[in-house]
Design an enzyme around this catalytic site. Structure first.
Site, PDB file in Angstrom:
ATOM      1  N   ASN A 133       0.832  -1.180   0.000  1.00  0.00           N
ATOM      2  CA  ASN A 133       0.000   0.000   0.000  1.00  0.00           C
ATOM      3  C   ASN A 133       0.880   1.247   0.000  1.00  0.00           C
ATOM      4  O   ASN A 133       2.108   1.160  -0.055  1.00  0.00           O
ATOM      5  CB  ASN A 133      -0.961  -0.029   1.195  1.00  0.00           C
ATOM      6  CG  ASN A 133      -2.281   0.635   0.892  1.00  0.00           C
ATOM      7  OD1 ASN A 133      -2.333   1.693   0.269  1.00  0.00           O
ATOM      8  ND2 ASN A 133      -3.362   0.009   1.340  1.00  0.00           N
TER       9      ASN A 133
ATOM     10  N   HIS B  53      23.503   3.507  11.474  1.00  0.00           N
ATOM     11  CA  HIS B  53      24.672   4.379  11.598  1.00  0.00           C
ATOM     12  C   HIS B  53      25.427   4.063  12.876  1.00  0.00           C
ATOM     13  O   HIS B  53      24.827   3.661  13.875  1.00  0.00           O
ATOM     14  CB  HIS B  53      24.235   5.847  11.606  1.00  0.00           C
ATOM     15  CG  HIS B  53      23.549   6.256  10.343  1.00  0.00           C
ATOM     16  ND1 HIS B  53      24.241   6.623   9.206  1.00  0.00           N
ATOM     17  CD2 HIS B  53      22.237   6.326  10.014  1.00  0.00           C
ATOM     18  CE1 HIS B  53      23.381   6.901   8.245  1.00  0.00           C
ATOM     19  NE2 HIS B  53      22.155   6.738   8.716  1.00  0.00           N
TER      20      HIS B  53
ATOM     21  N   ALA C 223       0.257  -3.557  13.399  1.00  0.00           N
ATOM     22  CA  ALA C 223       0.417  -2.148  13.067  1.00  0.00           C
ATOM     23  C   ALA C 223       1.273  -1.460  14.128  1.00  0.00           C
ATOM     24  O   ALA C 223       1.111  -1.689  15.323  1.00  0.00           O
ATOM     25  CB  ALA C 223      -0.944  -1.469  12.971  1.00  0.00           C
TER      26      ALA C 223
ATOM     27  N   ARG D 233       1.364 -14.176  20.127  1.00  0.00           N
ATOM     28  CA  ARG D 233       0.842 -15.548  20.147  1.00  0.00           C
ATOM     29  C   ARG D 233       1.158 -16.227  18.827  1.00  0.00           C
ATOM     30  O   ARG D 233       1.550 -15.588  17.857  1.00  0.00           O
ATOM     31  CB  ARG D 233      -0.657 -15.575  20.416  1.00  0.00           C
ATOM     32  CG  ARG D 233      -1.503 -14.982  19.296  1.00  0.00           C
ATOM     33  CD  ARG D 233      -2.987 -15.120  19.636  1.00  0.00           C
ATOM     34  NE  ARG D 233      -3.847 -14.552  18.632  1.00  0.00           N
ATOM     35  CZ  ARG D 233      -4.291 -15.181  17.549  1.00  0.00           C
ATOM     36  NH1 ARG D 233      -3.910 -16.423  17.279  1.00  0.00           N
ATOM     37  NH2 ARG D 233      -5.102 -14.580  16.702  1.00  0.00           N
TER      38      ARG D 233
END
Length: 195
Positions: free
Chosen positions: A84, A114, A159, A182
């Protein structure tokens, strides 16, 4: 040894000042500018641009604009890949993505890091560790996959997760840093009914 060879070997390399590295990134930026400004109705042209940029693609893939990467040639996509909007891949070394991988909006896949000490960092030095995303993975919106991580087959990254270490196959991970919530089981296949 050239700078991108150092990156592939996991060594510190000059990412900010080496002319060859900068030229390679400019090639990608120009291709991405064209891709990100090509109308969605011109799907064949968009795919053609990505095929010329990305190291390997499957026959069936779709990346929504805008999309950003550093080089493109270090990315390998399997079949049935979908990403997306606002996918960012910092492909300073290999990013290998398997079949049937789905990526939600605003995901970052980062091979680059870095040094902690300012002296080396200020010289433009960075390191790169490969990222692998195996088959049948779903990565949720806003997740970040960090250098050196493998996301195991059939797993789901929730998310907003910050993935700092390998994800076992068939697990749901989430949080910052991401941890296993889980296992994904047969019961999950029964949760939703098809029409």
């Amino acid at each position: 040894m050239k700078e991108m060879e150092k990156a592939a070997a996991g060594l510190l390399y000059d990412a900010n000042y080496d002319p060859e590295v900068l030229a390679q990134r400019d090639v990608a930026k120009n291709a991405l500018f064209e891709f990100n400004h090509t109308p969605p109705s011109q799907l064949d042209k968009r795919r053609s641009i990505l095929r010329s940029l990305i190291g390997k693609t499957g026959e069936n893939f779709l990346i929504e604009a805008p999309f950003h990467c550093d080089y493109g040639f270090n990315i390998s996509l399997g079949e049935n890949f979908y990403a997306n909007v606002n996918l960012v891949i910092l492909d300073c070394t290999k990013v290998t993505i398997g079949n049937n991988v789905f990526i939600a909006p605003n995901v970052h896949i980062c091979c680059a890091g870095h040094p902690l000490d300012a002296e080396r960092r200020n010289k433009g030095l960075e390191y790169a560790f490969p990222v692998t995303i195996e088959d049948d993975v779903w990565i949720g919106a806003g997740a970040q996959i960090l250098p050196g991580v493998t996301v195991g087959r059939g797993s789901v990254v929730a998310a907003g997760a910050i993935v700092t270490k390998d994800v076992p196959p068939m697990t749901l991970v989430g949080g910052n840093p991401a941890r296993v919530i889980r296992e994904i089981t047969e019961a999950d296949a029964l949760k939703y009914r098809e029409a």
